[in-house]
Motif scaffolding. Structure first.
Motif, PDB file in Angstrom:
ATOM      1  N   HIS A   1       0.827  -1.214   0.000  1.00 16.50           N
ATOM      2  CA  HIS A   1       0.000   0.000   0.000  1.00 16.50           C
ATOM      3  C   HIS A   1       0.862   1.266   0.000  1.00 16.50           C
ATOM      4  O   HIS A   1       0.580   2.219  -0.730  1.00 16.50           O
ATOM      5  CB  HIS A   1      -0.931   0.001   1.218  1.00 16.50           C
TER       6      HIS A   1
ATOM      7  N   LEU B   1      -0.684   4.259   8.757  1.00 20.23           N
ATOM      8  CA  LEU B   1      -1.663   3.412   8.056  1.00 20.23           C
ATOM      9  C   LEU B   1      -2.243   2.354   8.994  1.00 20.23           C
ATOM     10  O   LEU B   1      -3.451   2.073   8.981  1.00 20.23           O
ATOM     11  CB  LEU B   1      -0.967   2.729   6.875  1.00 20.23           C
TER      12      LEU B   1
ATOM     13  N   GLN C   1      -5.488   3.599  11.680  1.00 18.68           N
ATOM     14  CA  GLN C   1      -6.598   4.414  11.167  1.00 18.68           C
ATOM     15  C   GLN C   1      -6.146   5.731  10.538  1.00 18.68           C
ATOM     16  O   GLN C   1      -6.913   6.697  10.491  1.00 18.68           O
ATOM     17  CB  GLN C   1      -7.627   4.725  12.280  1.00 18.68           C
ATOM     18  N   GLY C   2      -4.913   5.793  10.075  1.00 16.39           N
ATOM     19  CA  GLY C   2      -4.442   7.025   9.442  1.00 16.39           C
ATOM     20  C   GLY C   2      -4.184   8.152  10.422  1.00 16.39           C
ATOM     21  O   GLY C   2      -4.079   9.318  10.033  1.00 16.39           O
TER      22      GLY C   2
ATOM     23  N   TYR D   1      -7.199  11.334  16.803  1.00 17.67           N
ATOM     24  CA  TYR D   1      -8.237  11.947  15.982  1.00 17.67           C
ATOM     25  C   TYR D   1      -7.694  12.984  15.002  1.00 17.67           C
ATOM     26  O   TYR D   1      -8.418  13.852  14.540  1.00 17.67           O
ATOM     27  CB  TYR D   1      -9.355  12.540  16.857  1.00 17.67           C
TER      28      TYR D   1
ATOM     29  N   TYR E   1      -6.460  12.682  11.535  1.00 17.51           N
ATOM     30  CA  TYR E   1      -6.313  11.728  10.435  1.00 17.51           C
ATOM     31  C   TYR E   1      -5.563  12.382   9.292  1.00 17.51           C
ATOM     32  O   TYR E   1      -6.024  13.372   8.735  1.00 17.51           O
ATOM     33  CB  TYR E   1      -7.691  11.256   9.966  1.00 17.51           C
TER      34      TYR E   1
ATOM     35  N   THR F   1      -4.333  10.445   6.639  1.00 12.28           N
ATOM     36  CA  THR F   1      -4.554   9.627   5.447  1.00 12.28           C
ATOM     37  C   THR F   1      -5.688   8.659   5.760  1.00 12.28           C
ATOM     38  O   THR F   1      -6.087   8.524   6.915  1.00 12.28           O
ATOM     39  CB  THR F   1      -3.269   8.866   5.066  1.00 12.28           C
ATOM     40  N   VAL F   2      -6.204   8.012   4.707  1.00  9.04           N
ATOM     41  CA  VAL F   2      -7.202   6.968   4.930  1.00  9.04           C
ATOM     42  C   VAL F   2      -6.463   5.735   5.430  1.00  9.04           C
ATOM     43  O   VAL F   2      -5.580   5.222   4.749  1.00  9.04           O
ATOM     44  CB  VAL F   2      -7.977   6.648   3.633  1.00  9.04           C
ATOM     45  N   GLY F   3      -6.792   5.293   6.622  1.00 12.48           N
ATOM     46  CA  GLY F   3      -6.019   4.210   7.228  1.00 12.48           C
ATOM     47  C   GLY F   3      -6.797   2.926   7.406  1.00 12.48           C
ATOM     48  O   GLY F   3      -7.772   2.660   6.706  1.00 12.48           O
ATOM     49  N   ASN F   4      -6.333   2.147   8.347  1.00  9.90           N
ATOM     50  CA  ASN F   4      -6.956   0.859   8.630  1.00  9.90           C
ATOM     51  C   ASN F   4      -6.620   0.485  10.066  1.00  9.90           C
ATOM     52  O   ASN F   4      -5.892   1.227  10.744  1.00  9.90           O
ATOM     53  CB  ASN F   4      -6.416  -0.196   7.652  1.00  9.90           C
TER      54      ASN F   4
END
Ligand SMILES: *Cc1c(COP(=O)(O)O)cnc(C)c1O
Length: 367
Positions: free
Chosen positions: A63, A203, A206-207, A212, A214, A216-219
């Motif tokens: 990724h 990553l 949760q980015g 809180y 953020y 990047t779009v995380g996981n």
């Protein structure tokens, strides 16, 4: 029955897990950090980033390379399916290069034949605990500006010309129950890049860089302290683990080297094999076919495994897809029909080795 793998924890693992339970801090915390620090040092890596399994380690590593649809990743067709599933998750296209029948790893000449302007990554799989012949692959990567991601799920601490698994780019590892080091489920990524390590940590969580916040779009790829606690004592005794596996492998090879129809594992003086599996090839000279071997061995009290019975493209789920090229790999096809793994784990007793050798001799001779 002599099992093909065993899972055995000691008092130290129990103590450390109980310490975590009593600490009241069970998710990713100081024990994960300790495991990362020790794993990085063990592999001469600047960074180790723990994740929740070996598949997400591959997904996260790919990724952060920002692959786009149409980009190609060249890998082995003779691997656990996770390697290919992870590539497909990124939207990239899978290309299969052929392998050597000696180390079961990518053949650089075959890799070279697949490289084009679409190629972004070479993804060798260090199967069974022995590293792929990395020098020609590293040269190809250099010459073509490609990144190497090493699927080292089976090769914790393995070395090639002194360099640890994962040391040629990004390394991904698994701590699944059957692996040389296990946390039940767990994984690790190693890298020398400060930038990639930072992106991987963000990553995984949760980015978030700060709570809180953020970026990047995380996981959620986090490992827990409960799991990490299991691995620490295994690192303490890993040298001993590998020494025992190596001694078992040497004893098996001494007992099986002259058996018609059995080709014992090939080792190389420039590589440190950590013997995740002891894998022979069953050839046409054997009186018993490879597919019939496991049941015949089981009748004699010997467990065995076929890793892996087919190539990825032999499964319908992977055929006819635009993102999986149907590359022909004749050596890998032959190897998949011949591979057979015998017990090599640390719980084996000397008499178990004798039992395994006698059983393989009998079955190969059709007795
Ligand atoms: C085990 C394994 C994986 C996947 O690891 P998990 O922790 O099971 O997700 C990937 N590649 C190879 C070669 C493996 O053996």
């Amino acid at each position: 029955m002599i099992p093909i793998t065993t899972v055995r924890f000691g008092a130290e693992e129990e103590r450390r897990v109980i310490d975590v339970i009593r600490s009241g801090s069970i998710a990713q915390g100081p024990v994960v950090a300790e495991l990362e620090d020790r794993f990085a040092r063990m592999h001469d890596a600047r960074h180790a980033i723990a994740v929740n399994n070996g598949t997400t380690a591959l997904i996260a590593a790919l990724h952060v390379l920002d692959l786009r649809p149409g980009d190609e990743v060249i890998t082995s067709p003779f691997t656990f399916v996770a390697t290919v599933n992870a590539i497909l998750q990124t939207g990239a296209t899978v290309r299969f290069a052929d392998i050597h029948d000696t180390d079961f790893g990518l053949d650089a000449e075959s890799v070279a034949g697949l490289i084009s302007e679409r190629t972004r990554v070479i993804l060798p799989v260090h199967l069974y605990g022995q590293m792929v012949d990395m020098a020609p692959i590293a040269s190809l990567a250099d010459a073509n500006d490609l990144t190497i991601v090493e699927d080292s799920a089976q090769s914790h601490g393995a070395r090639y010309r002194g360099r640890a698994a994962g040391g040629f780019g990004l390394g991904t590892f698994s701590f699944y129950a059957t692996k040389n080091i296990t946390t039940a489920e767990g994984g690790m990524i190693t890298t020398d890049s400060d930038e990639l390590a930072d992106r991987l940590r963000v990553l995984r969580n949760q980015g978030m860089r700060a709570r809180y916040e953020y970026v990047t779009v995380g996981n959620n790829f986090r490992l827990t302290d409960l799991h990490a606690a299991l691995a620490i004592p295994q690192l303490d005794r890993y040298e001993e683990t590998v020494r025992r596996r190596r001694a078992n492998a040497a004893a098996l090879t001494a007992g099986l080297a002259d058996v018609p129809g059995i080709v014992t594992p090939v080792t190389f003086p420039d590589r440190d094999h950590v013997w995740h599996q002891y894998t022979v090839r069953v050839t046409d000279e054997s009186a018993t076919t490879r597919d019939a071997f496991p049941a015949a061995l089981a009748d004699r009290g010997v467990g065995s495994g076929i890793y892996y019975p087919k190539l990825i493209l032999d499964y319908d789920a992977y055929r006819g897809r635009a993102d999986v090229a149907e590359d022909s790999t004749p050596v890998a096809a032959r190897v998949a029909a011949q591979a057979l793994s015998l017990p090599v784990h640390t719980e084996l007793l000397p008499e178990d080795i004798d039992t395994i050798i006698a059983a393989v001799r009998d079955v190969a001779a059709g007795r």
